[in-house]
Design a protein around this motif. Structure first.
Motif, PDB file in Angstrom:
ATOM      1  N   PHE A   1      25.298  99.033 105.680  1.00  0.00           N
ATOM      2  CA  PHE A   1      25.098  97.692 105.134  1.00  0.00           C
ATOM      3  C   PHE A   1      26.007  96.688 105.830  1.00  0.00           C
ATOM      4  O   PHE A   1      25.561  95.621 106.262  1.00  0.00           O
ATOM      5  CB  PHE A   1      25.359  97.671 103.620  1.00  0.00           C
TER       6      PHE A   1
ATOM      7  N   GLN B   1      24.845  95.875 109.346  1.00  0.00           N
ATOM      8  CA  GLN B   1      23.609  95.088 109.394  1.00  0.00           C
ATOM      9  C   GLN B   1      23.844  93.622 109.031  1.00  0.00           C
ATOM     10  O   GLN B   1      23.386  92.714 109.722  1.00  0.00           O
ATOM     11  CB  GLN B   1      22.577  95.707 108.448  1.00  0.00           C
ATOM     12  N   ILE B   2      24.580  93.379 107.949  1.00  0.00           N
ATOM     13  CA  ILE B   2      24.774  91.996 107.506  1.00  0.00           C
ATOM     14  C   ILE B   2      25.726  91.232 108.428  1.00  0.00           C
ATOM     15  O   ILE B   2      25.526  90.052 108.694  1.00  0.00           O
ATOM     16  CB  ILE B   2      25.213  91.922 106.021  1.00  0.00           C
TER      17      ILE B   2
ATOM     18  N   SER C   1      23.661  90.267 111.520  1.00  0.00           N
ATOM     19  CA  SER C   1      22.748  89.136 111.323  1.00  0.00           C
ATOM     20  C   SER C   1      23.531  87.829 111.223  1.00  0.00           C
ATOM     21  O   SER C   1      23.105  86.806 111.766  1.00  0.00           O
ATOM     22  CB  SER C   1      21.849  89.341 110.101  1.00  0.00           C
TER      23      SER C   1
ATOM     24  N   GLU D   1      17.125  86.832 107.804  1.00  0.00           N
ATOM     25  CA  GLU D   1      17.540  88.225 107.658  1.00  0.00           C
ATOM     26  C   GLU D   1      18.843  88.301 106.849  1.00  0.00           C
ATOM     27  O   GLU D   1      18.979  89.112 105.924  1.00  0.00           O
ATOM     28  CB  GLU D   1      17.741  88.845 109.040  1.00  0.00           C
TER      29      GLU D   1
ATOM     30  N   THR E   1      18.319  87.763 103.081  1.00  0.00           N
ATOM     31  CA  THR E   1      17.779  88.960 102.423  1.00  0.00           C
ATOM     32  C   THR E   1      18.873  89.992 102.196  1.00  0.00           C
ATOM     33  O   THR E   1      18.995  90.565 101.109  1.00  0.00           O
ATOM     34  CB  THR E   1      16.641  89.562 103.270  1.00  0.00           C
ATOM     35  N   GLN E   2      19.698  90.219 103.201  1.00  0.00           N
ATOM     36  CA  GLN E   2      20.771  91.205 103.078  1.00  0.00           C
ATOM     37  C   GLN E   2      21.821  90.763 102.063  1.00  0.00           C
ATOM     38  O   GLN E   2      22.325  91.586 101.291  1.00  0.00           O
ATOM     39  CB  GLN E   2      21.396  91.443 104.449  1.00  0.00           C
TER      40      GLN E   2
ATOM     41  N   ILE F   1      20.418  91.352  98.563  1.00  0.00           N
ATOM     42  CA  ILE F   1      20.483  92.779  98.213  1.00  0.00           C
ATOM     43  C   ILE F   1      21.933  93.193  97.983  1.00  0.00           C
ATOM     44  O   ILE F   1      22.223  93.935  97.036  1.00  0.00           O
ATOM     45  CB  ILE F   1      19.807  93.625  99.312  1.00  0.00           C
ATOM     46  N   GLY F   2      22.846  92.700  98.811  1.00  0.00           N
ATOM     47  CA  GLY F   2      24.264  93.013  98.638  1.00  0.00           C
ATOM     48  C   GLY F   2      24.801  92.565  97.290  1.00  0.00           C
ATOM     49  O   GLY F   2      25.616  93.262  96.671  1.00  0.00           O
TER      50      GLY F   2
END
Length: 113
Positions: free
Chosen positions: A31, A34-35, A38, A71, A74-75, A78-79
């Protein structure tokens, strides 16, 4: 066009720094990777686009930056939902990301061929 003078670059850079600092101790490395990628992609692609010679290339990199901010949103969402990002911080990030998206849209429209 000097990217360092653009408010959208300055603000996206500041957001990327906040993300790195806030999530430095996050134990979910997938996670976090990815974040942060982005978030980092936004100012990086703004800078790369501004260094390009043609308007078409400039727009292409600004489009990538705009996609990266989507992106990131979205992350971040969710986080927040899974508890990796505190609610208050996450809401600020989401609001800032929405503003950056609008700023990028305007910048993209202003780029001439």
């Amino acid at each position: 066009m000097l990217y360092e003078n653009l408010e959208v670059w300055k603000r996206s850079r500041a957001l990327a720094i906040q993300v790195y600092q806030t999530l430095s101790h996050c134990r979910d490395f997938g996670f976090k990777d990815q974040i942060t990628r982005s978030a980092l992609s936004v100012p990086s692609n703004i800078a790369e686009g501004c260094e390009r010679m043609s308007g078409k290339e400039r727009r292409r990199f600004l489009d990538i930056a705009k996609g990266s901010i989507g992106e990131f949103k979205t992350q971040a969402d969710i986080g927040i939902a899974v508890g990796f990002i505190p609610d208050e911080i996450g809401k600020r990030w989401l609001a800032e990301a929405s503003e950056l998206s609008k700023m990028l849209k305007g910048l993209i429209r202003s780029v001439k061929d």
